[in-house]
Design a protein around this motif. Structure first.
Motif, mmCIF file in Angstrom:
data_model
loop_
_atom_site.group_PDB
_atom_site.id
_atom_site.type_symbol
_atom_site.label_atom_id
_atom_site.label_comp_id
_atom_site.label_asym_id
_atom_site.label_seq_id
_atom_site.Cartn_x
_atom_site.Cartn_y
_atom_site.Cartn_z
ATOM 1 N N HIS A 65 -87.996 1.962 5.490
ATOM 2 C CA HIS A 65 -89.035 1.218 6.265
ATOM 3 C C HIS A 65 -89.547 -0.049 5.460
ATOM 4 C CE1 HIS A 65 -89.524 4.437 9.483
ATOM 5 N NE2 HIS A 65 -89.160 5.175 8.633
ATOM 6 N N ALA A 66 -89.553 -1.037 6.236
ATOM 7 C CA ALA A 66 -90.096 -2.220 5.682
ATOM 8 C C ALA A 66 -91.499 -2.870 6.123
ATOM 9 C CB ALA A 66 -89.401 -3.528 6.312
ATOM 10 N N PHE A 67 -92.179 -3.132 5.440
ATOM 11 C CA PHE A 67 -93.633 -3.316 5.755
ATOM 12 C C PHE A 67 -94.092 -4.595 5.017
ATOM 13 C CE2 PHE A 67 -93.258 1.146 4.969
ATOM 14 C CZ PHE A 67 -93.879 1.573 6.067
ATOM 15 N N GLY A 68 -94.752 -5.571 5.926
ATOM 16 C CA GLY A 68 -94.836 -7.085 5.495
ATOM 17 C C GLY A 68 -96.319 -7.192 4.926
ATOM 18 N N PHE A 69 -96.502 -8.040 3.809
ATOM 19 C CA PHE A 69 -97.672 -8.199 3.364
ATOM 20 C C PHE A 69 -98.001 -9.878 3.049
ATOM 21 C CE2 PHE A 69 -100.288 -8.712 -0.585
ATOM 22 C CZ PHE A 69 -101.545 -8.460 -0.029
ATOM 23 N N ARG A 70 -99.235 -10.210 3.543
ATOM 24 C CA ARG A 70 -99.610 -11.762 3.382
ATOM 25 C C ARG A 70 -100.642 -11.804 2.470
ATOM 26 N NH1 ARG A 70 -97.809 -11.978 9.294
ATOM 27 N NH2 ARG A 70 -95.908 -13.043 9.132
ATOM 28 N N TRP A 71 -100.841 -12.955 1.517
ATOM 29 C CA TRP A 71 -101.940 -13.077 0.830
ATOM 30 C C TRP A 71 -101.794 -14.531 0.331
ATOM 31 C CZ3 TRP A 71 -97.167 -11.831 -1.051
ATOM 32 C CH2 TRP A 71 -96.779 -12.578 -2.086
ATOM 33 N N ASP A 72 -103.235 -14.984 -0.047
ATOM 34 C CA ASP A 72 -103.575 -16.170 -0.910
ATOM 35 C C ASP A 72 -103.584 -16.091 -2.298
ATOM 36 O OD1 ASP A 72 -102.987 -18.057 1.437
ATOM 37 O OD2 ASP A 72 -105.236 -17.445 2.017
ATOM 38 N N GLY A 73 -103.431 -17.056 -3.185
ATOM 39 C CA GLY A 73 -103.708 -16.921 -4.540
ATOM 40 C C GLY A 73 -102.764 -15.883 -5.304
ATOM 41 N N THR A 74 -103.384 -15.134 -6.111
ATOM 42 C CA THR A 74 -102.491 -14.202 -6.960
ATOM 43 C C THR A 74 -102.847 -12.737 -6.436
ATOM 44 O OG1 THR A 74 -103.005 -15.428 -8.866
ATOM 45 C CG2 THR A 74 -102.330 -13.255 -9.362
ATOM 46 N N ALA A 75 -101.684 -12.127 -6.305
ATOM 47 C CA ALA A 75 -101.541 -10.647 -5.697
ATOM 48 C C ALA A 75 -100.809 -9.740 -6.749
ATOM 49 C CB ALA A 75 -101.365 -10.458 -4.134
ATOM 50 N N TYR A 76 -101.051 -8.497 -6.936
ATOM 51 C CA TYR A 76 -100.364 -7.707 -7.633
ATOM 52 C C TYR A 76 -99.870 -6.385 -6.526
ATOM 53 C CZ TYR A 76 -102.094 -9.571 -11.822
ATOM 54 O OH TYR A 76 -102.309 -10.463 -12.735
ATOM 55 N N GLU A 77 -98.780 -5.875 -7.101
ATOM 56 C CA GLU A 77 -98.258 -4.702 -5.968
ATOM 57 C C GLU A 77 -99.350 -3.591 -5.638
ATOM 58 O OE1 GLU A 77 -94.233 -1.790 -6.032
ATOM 59 O OE2 GLU A 77 -94.335 -3.587 -7.264
ATOM 60 N N SER A 78 -100.161 -3.506 -6.338
ATOM 61 C CA SER A 78 -101.397 -2.596 -6.191
ATOM 62 C C SER A 78 -102.294 -3.147 -5.282
ATOM 63 C CB SER A 78 -102.120 -2.305 -7.443
ATOM 64 O OG SER A 78 -102.631 -3.580 -8.170
ATOM 65 N N ASP A 79 -102.242 -4.420 -4.862
ATOM 66 C CA ASP A 79 -103.013 -5.190 -4.086
ATOM 67 C C ASP A 79 -102.458 -4.648 -2.829
ATOM 68 O OD1 ASP A 79 -105.102 -6.420 -5.925
ATOM 69 O OD2 ASP A 79 -103.565 -7.951 -6.406
ATOM 70 N N MET A 80 -101.021 -5.047 -2.671
ATOM 71 C CA MET A 80 -100.389 -4.741 -1.386
ATOM 72 C C MET A 80 -100.535 -3.304 -0.972
ATOM 73 S SD MET A 80 -96.228 -5.403 -1.077
ATOM 74 C CE MET A 80 -95.893 -4.577 -2.173
ATOM 75 N N LEU A 81 -100.228 -2.481 -2.124
ATOM 76 C CA LEU A 81 -100.353 -0.902 -1.614
ATOM 77 C C LEU A 81 -101.637 -0.710 -1.118
ATOM 78 C CD1 LEU A 81 -98.041 0.650 -4.365
ATOM 79 C CD2 LEU A 81 -97.232 0.318 -1.893
ATOM 80 N N ASP A 147 -84.350 -6.119 -9.749
ATOM 81 C CA ASP A 147 -85.076 -5.779 -11.061
ATOM 82 C C ASP A 147 -86.006 -4.996 -11.188
ATOM 83 O OD1 ASP A 147 -83.727 -8.292 -11.982
ATOM 84 O OD2 ASP A 147 -85.355 -9.503 -10.895
ATOM 85 N N ALA A 148 -86.021 -3.878 -12.126
ATOM 86 C CA ALA A 148 -86.623 -2.894 -12.072
ATOM 87 C C ALA A 148 -88.204 -2.941 -12.709
ATOM 88 C CB ALA A 148 -86.102 -1.502 -13.003
ATOM 89 N N ASN A 149 -88.982 -2.307 -12.259
ATOM 90 C CA ASN A 149 -90.368 -2.457 -12.693
ATOM 91 C C ASN A 149 -90.863 -1.122 -13.443
ATOM 92 O OD1 ASN A 149 -93.162 -2.316 -13.081
ATOM 93 N ND2 ASN A 149 -93.820 -2.347 -10.649
ATOM 94 N N MET A 150 -90.916 -1.238 -14.686
ATOM 95 C CA MET A 150 -91.258 -0.120 -15.457
ATOM 96 C C MET A 150 -92.542 0.005 -15.936
ATOM 97 S SD MET A 150 -88.146 1.350 -15.126
ATOM 98 C CE MET A 150 -88.793 2.724 -16.333
ATOM 99 N N SER A 151 -93.331 -1.135 -15.611
ATOM 100 C CA SER A 151 -94.521 -1.454 -16.074
ATOM 101 C C SER A 151 -95.848 -0.803 -15.313
ATOM 102 C CB SER A 151 -94.883 -2.803 -16.283
ATOM 103 O OG SER A 151 -94.322 -3.267 -17.205
ATOM 104 N N GLY A 152 -95.545 -0.180 -14.020
ATOM 105 C CA GLY A 152 -96.514 0.107 -13.301
ATOM 106 C C GLY A 152 -97.023 -0.939 -12.202
ATOM 107 N N TYR A 153 -97.432 -0.524 -11.175
ATOM 108 C CA TYR A 153 -97.673 -1.252 -10.158
ATOM 109 C C TYR A 153 -98.903 -1.928 -10.133
ATOM 110 C CZ TYR A 153 -100.343 2.106 -7.336
ATOM 111 O OH TYR A 153 -101.418 3.126 -6.895
ATOM 112 N N ASN A 154 -99.805 -1.934 -11.076
ATOM 113 C CA ASN A 154 -100.828 -2.601 -11.226
ATOM 114 C C ASN A 154 -100.788 -3.785 -12.129
ATOM 115 O OD1 ASN A 154 -100.512 -1.142 -13.455
ATOM 116 N ND2 ASN A 154 -102.819 -0.690 -14.015
#
Length: 172
Positions: A65-81, A147-154
């Motif tokens: 499933h695909a979900f779209g996210f829009r933002w201004d400025g800086t955002a992290y994967e945690s902001d999107m989730l 590209d794998a994310n091994m650091s965490g989504y925050n």
């Protein structure tokens, strides 16, 4: 006339249950038509999150499933989730101070997903909408062509035109 009007109402109501095709312009300059289930946020930047729960006992056997996210400025994967969670699109649970994903519960009335092994997820990103997801590389930097994310989504910084991927890992 009543039959035609009834059919239009039924089609309008059922049309919302299906993903909407969207022409995504990636950061690499490649375009791809992606069926997006829902959108959250607003702004000039956008990314597509692709989630695969792998329900059938093996990788790549169920529809993603695909979900779209829009933002201004800086955002992290945690902001999107969090935006998807707060909009009621799906429910996110996390651990380790919000750094790692426990589970994503999704139910659109037709399709329902919840990973059976809490905390078992791979996260990755790419600017190529045609990149293939695959096994983790021996140096833990790639999931196929992603590209794998091994650091965490925050700490995963979103980039305009990038795709983010979350894939359920099945250990048993």
């Amino acid at each position: 006339m009543k039959k035609i009007l009834s059919m239009i109402v039924v089609l309008a109501c059922t049309g919302a249950l299906y993903a909407t095709p969207y022409n995504f312009q990636s950061a690499s300059g490649l375009n791809a038509c992606i069926e997006v289930d829902a959108w959250a946020g607003s702004g000039a930047n956008e990314t597509i999150l692709v989630v695969d729960w792998n329900f059938m006992g093996g990788p790549y056997e169920t529809e993603s499933h695909a979900f779209g996210f829009r933002w201004d400025g800086t955002a992290y994967e945690s902001d999107m989730l969090n935006a998807f969670h707060n909009a009621g699109i799906f429910t996110v649970t996390s651990g380790y101070g919000g750094a790692f994903l426990y589970n994503i519960a999704y139910d659109d009335g037709t399709d329902s997903h919840l990973h059976t092994e809490t905390g078992s997820w791979n996260l990755a990103s790419t600017d190529n909408p045609y990149a293939q997801w695959g096994a983790m590389s021996s140096d833990w930097t790639k999931l196929g062509e992603w590209d794998a994310n091994m650091s965490g989504y925050n700490v995963e910084l979103l980039q305009d035109g990038q795709l983010e991927g979350i894939n359920a890992i099945l250990w048993s």
